[in-house]
Design an enzyme around this catalytic site. Sequence first.
Site, PDB file in Angstrom:
ATOM      1  N   HIS A  49       0.837  -1.198   0.000  1.00 15.92           N
ATOM      2  CA  HIS A  49       0.000   0.000   0.000  1.00 15.92           C
ATOM      3  C   HIS A  49       0.872   1.248   0.000  1.00 15.92           C
ATOM      4  O   HIS A  49       2.051   1.197   0.334  1.00 15.92           O
ATOM      5  CB  HIS A  49      -0.918   0.012   1.230  1.00 15.92           C
ATOM      6  CG  HIS A  49      -0.134   0.038   2.515  1.00 15.92           C
ATOM      7  ND1 HIS A  49       0.266  -1.119   3.162  1.00 15.92           N
ATOM      8  CD2 HIS A  49       0.361   1.067   3.243  1.00 15.92           C
ATOM      9  CE1 HIS A  49       0.978  -0.787   4.230  1.00 15.92           C
ATOM     10  NE2 HIS A  49       1.038   0.534   4.307  1.00 15.92           N
ATOM     11  N   HIS A 132       5.676   5.603  -1.522  1.00 13.93           N
ATOM     12  CA  HIS A 132       6.434   4.369  -1.762  1.00 13.93           C
ATOM     13  C   HIS A 132       5.609   3.172  -1.309  1.00 13.93           C
ATOM     14  O   HIS A 132       4.633   3.338  -0.584  1.00 13.93           O
ATOM     15  CB  HIS A 132       7.764   4.394  -0.984  1.00 13.93           C
ATOM     16  CG  HIS A 132       7.577   4.327   0.494  1.00 13.93           C
ATOM     17  ND1 HIS A 132       7.242   5.436   1.257  1.00 13.93           N
ATOM     18  CD2 HIS A 132       7.631   3.278   1.370  1.00 13.93           C
ATOM     19  CE1 HIS A 132       7.112   5.076   2.523  1.00 13.93           C
ATOM     20  NE2 HIS A 132       7.335   3.765   2.626  1.00 13.93           N
TER      21      HIS A 132
END
Length: 198
Positions: A49, A132
């Site tokens: 995620h 990220h």
Amino acid sequence: MNDQTQPATVRVFIALAPPDHAKEELARELRPAYHTHPHMRWNRIEDWHITLAFLGELTAETVPLLRAPLADLAADHRPPCLALRGSGTFDDRVLWSGIDGDLDELHMLAADVRTAVKDCGVAFEERPLRPHLTLARARRGDRSSAGEIAEGFAGFTGRRWRAERLHLVGSNFGRSRGPIHYRDIEAWSLGRGKSTES
């Protein structure tokens, strides 16, 4: 889960998730590293995620307060078009893949999410957004594995995809000795305002 077994607090964050095809594309790129570095603590692919706001431990009563504001916010934001790209490490131990695409849109969404959370009276530590996916963590004392793996897919560029949903996520962090597991508390379609409970 009934009221007696529900924990008094839950570790919560708000995130976007890549679609399965984007995760599979990156997983194929990482497959050699899974074999050469089995001692890394690899995150489950289904848990990958992009965190927009990390709220930490919240009381079980606080979580429902976030639902309506986040649903409204999701309805008002168009889905950003993103791609997984490149690699790197944090502190020589945390391996990540970077995010490319509509980064301005992503930053605006994160800023609005954080404002909505604060407007609900929820205090949290505001960290700068560094979009990220965290992929793995090296064990203590291992300062080279994450860097070696990152080098191996530094040139990776995945296909573009739309982040269709905003996720309110809870984790079991600190509650068990096993790997961290995440679950959607609720998720909302971006730009459409339809709510889907898990």
